[in-house]
Design an enzyme around this catalytic site. Sequence first.
Site, PDB file in Angstrom:
ATOM      1  CD  GLU A  84      -2.845  -1.263   0.752  1.00 53.47           C
ATOM      2  OE1 GLU A  84      -3.352  -0.194   0.304  1.00 53.47           O
ATOM      3  OE2 GLU A  84      -3.595  -2.172   0.585  1.00 53.47           O
ATOM      4  CB  CYS A 116      -1.628   6.938   1.285  1.00 54.24           C
ATOM      5  SG  CYS A 116      -3.387   6.245   2.168  1.00 54.24           S
TER       6      CYS A 116
HETATM    7  P1  NAD Z   1       8.405   4.731   4.736  1.00 56.94           P
HETATM    8  O1  NAD Z   1       8.492   3.727   3.400  1.00 56.94           O
HETATM    9  O2  NAD Z   1       9.640   5.364   5.013  1.00 56.94           O
HETATM   10  O3  NAD Z   1       8.296   3.832   6.035  1.00 56.94           O
HETATM   11  C1  NAD Z   1       7.228   2.933   6.187  1.00 56.94           C
HETATM   12  C2  NAD Z   1       7.649   1.850   7.015  1.00 56.94           C
HETATM   13  O4  NAD Z   1       8.499   1.036   6.417  1.00 56.94           O
HETATM   14  C3  NAD Z   1       8.355   2.214   8.316  1.00 56.94           C
HETATM   15  O5  NAD Z   1       8.067   1.249   9.331  1.00 56.94           O
HETATM   16  C4  NAD Z   1       9.652   2.018   8.115  1.00 56.94           C
HETATM   17  O6  NAD Z   1      10.631   1.619   9.128  1.00 56.94           O
HETATM   18  C5  NAD Z   1       9.796   0.912   6.975  1.00 56.94           C
HETATM   19  N1  NAD Z   1      10.829   0.881   6.096  1.00 56.94           N
HETATM   20  C6  NAD Z   1      11.392   1.726   5.471  1.00 56.94           C
HETATM   21  N2  NAD Z   1      12.421   1.335   4.556  1.00 56.94           N
HETATM   22  C7  NAD Z   1      12.162  -0.239   4.618  1.00 56.94           C
HETATM   23  C8  NAD Z   1      12.878  -1.160   3.913  1.00 56.94           C
HETATM   24  N3  NAD Z   1      13.893  -0.920   3.087  1.00 56.94           N
HETATM   25  N4  NAD Z   1      12.875  -2.393   4.166  1.00 56.94           N
HETATM   26  C9  NAD Z   1      11.701  -2.779   5.162  1.00 56.94           C
HETATM   27  N5  NAD Z   1      11.033  -1.883   5.856  1.00 56.94           N
HETATM   28  C10 NAD Z   1      11.124  -0.434   5.768  1.00 56.94           C
HETATM   29  O7  NAD Z   1       7.352   5.338   4.655  1.00 56.94           O
HETATM   30  P2  NAD Z   1       6.493   6.495   5.857  1.00 56.94           P
HETATM   31  O8  NAD Z   1       7.575   7.758   5.521  1.00 56.94           O
HETATM   32  O9  NAD Z   1       6.700   6.015   7.283  1.00 56.94           O
HETATM   33  O10 NAD Z   1       5.072   6.849   5.121  1.00 56.94           O
HETATM   34  C11 NAD Z   1       4.836   7.661   4.282  1.00 56.94           C
HETATM   35  C12 NAD Z   1       4.289   6.983   3.117  1.00 56.94           C
HETATM   36  O11 NAD Z   1       3.483   5.990   3.317  1.00 56.94           O
HETATM   37  C13 NAD Z   1       3.894   7.948   2.012  1.00 56.94           C
HETATM   38  O12 NAD Z   1       4.275   7.499   0.880  1.00 56.94           O
HETATM   39  C14 NAD Z   1       2.617   7.511   2.379  1.00 56.94           C
HETATM   40  O13 NAD Z   1       1.739   7.508   1.015  1.00 56.94           O
HETATM   41  C15 NAD Z   1       2.287   6.018   2.266  1.00 56.94           C
HETATM   42  N6  NAD Z   1       0.979   5.504   2.889  1.00 56.94           N
HETATM   43  C16 NAD Z   1       0.229   4.820   2.206  1.00 56.94           C
HETATM   44  C17 NAD Z   1      -1.059   4.171   2.544  1.00 56.94           C
HETATM   45  C18 NAD Z   1      -1.712   3.440   1.596  1.00 56.94           C
HETATM   46  O14 NAD Z   1      -2.699   2.965   2.322  1.00 56.94           O
HETATM   47  N7  NAD Z   1      -1.630   3.284   0.540  1.00 56.94           N
HETATM   48  C19 NAD Z   1      -1.215   4.847   4.071  1.00 56.94           C
HETATM   49  C20 NAD Z   1      -0.540   5.527   4.739  1.00 56.94           C
HETATM   50  C21 NAD Z   1       0.823   5.669   4.282  1.00 56.94           C
END
Ligand code: NAD
Length: 484
Positions: free
Chosen positions: A255, A289
């Site tokens: 997502e 998001c």
């Molecule tokens: P992020 O990708 O930086 O982090 C999300 C999660 O993934 C965190 O727990 C982080 O520690 C982990 N993570 C980061 N890199 C990783 C890797 N290489 N391997 C495994 N895990 C990893 O995102 P964020 O800054 O926390 O959130 C913002 C993003 O999330 C935005 O792009 C937003 O649109 C998206 N989002 C999407 C939805 C949806 O339903 N589509 C909902 C909420 C947020």
Amino acid sequence: MTQHLKHFIAGAAVEASDGRHIDLVDPVTEQLYGSSARGTREDVDRAVAAAHAQLEEGAWSLLDGAQRARLLTRLADLVERDSELLADMDAQAIGRSPMEPRRMDLPNAIAHLRAASGWANQLEGRTIPSGGYFGTKTLSYTVREPVGVVGAIVPWNSPLMITVWKLAALLAAGCTVVIKPSEETPQSALHLAKLAQEAGFPDGVINVVTGYGAEVGRALCEHPNVAKISFTGSPEAGREIQRTAGVLFKRVALELGGKSPQIVFDDAAFEDALFGCSLGLFANQGQVCAAGSRILVQRSIAERFAAALAEAANSVKVGDPRQPDNQMGPVAKKAQFERVNRYIQLGIEQGATLLAGGVSKPERGFFVRPTIFANARNDMTIAREEIFGPVGTVITFDTEEEAIAMANDSTYGLAATVWTSNLTRAHRVAAALKAGAVGVNCWSPLDANLPWGGVKTSGIGREGGFGGALAYTEEKVVTVLLPS
Ligand code: NAD
């Protein structure tokens, strides 16, 4: 108040194997207010072992759908009991007004848990007519089995609600889980795991390992006993997870983000569209998001609509979200503050008209002023990339065809909204939009029974609804030879 948070593994609070921690920073004051365990590969191994043991031979593996349904109902009751506490945890962690998660995230999470208790009892197989086996009759049927241990990786913007979307569905399906909350927001997931223990879920079914994505997240993705990764977050991290999971043949649900259009036709109810667009821009400081950050407005009303949006932006009271008068707090963290300001600067440099807000320089705290750009073009960076802050970009269109083409001209495809009083047009445009969810005269309705997810860079797979629970199962077929 300072607090130190530990992992929750096999029903117990556990320190990181090497004793290291991550600081928790208050986005309102920029002061440290606590810390959490910085998880290691060894911590992930322990948590996956606990989850795997429950799945293979634990009390959990013996429960049927009705028994899992009862546990989910109890968990829903406990989340309801502690809903203010959980909402306040999420609000404090990202500087959000507690009223938003109290009104939106928590009711949605509780509804998911209650809906999932129904799904747990509906995971039926099929009886399939088959052609027999070398002339002998056969009976073939399928059963739905849990996919295995799930790694649930969660972002910081709506921590409890997004955790529950994954948890409710995977528990209904009979899976076990290791949750990796965002490093900024581990509190509510840890409390949720304790509530699950109180509800009677066997220890080891739900584990939480706190820490960084590059450490805990990556270790989960690479673990041989994790069968599926359910990830919500940025496309960058999603891409890396997809690569790792591809090599190891893990199931993946992604997502990801969005750059969702709100199309406002000149026959729309003006005030309703204005309210919906404001909500889609400013809820949770725009850190949503599905934020409707690309606002496509038909020419005859474009100027008036942009001016009204700017007025709405200027009227938002920004300040410490713990003061009830304030409507908008800071963005969640320093990196986010810098990112949003960078995009605002880019919008100015690329020639969009700044109608409200602008680059923010608060004395303290990560506060960003609600910002509206008008006279923008769909090829500008502020219309193409996800900003994840309270910034709206108004673009003018002339015809329905042009609006559809512009809406679809994006690498993303999460959500879209159509504002019109013409029912035929509403259906025609909804059918033409390339997005996982389309709202007609309503921005981003969320409901436990509706599927949620995107197309293109917005992700793969759907959460929510019965299909969300099915996605945590494998279909096994059994064929029995029936000699006469
Ligand atoms: P992020 O990708 O930086 O982090 C999300 C999660 O993934 C965190 O727990 C982080 O520690 C982990 N993570 C980061 N890199 C990783 C890797 N290489 N391997 C495994 N895990 C990893 O995102 P964020 O800054 O926390 O959130 C913002 C993003 O999330 C935005 O792009 C937003 O649109 C998206 N989002 C999407 C939805 C949806 O339903 N589509 C909902 C909420 C947020």
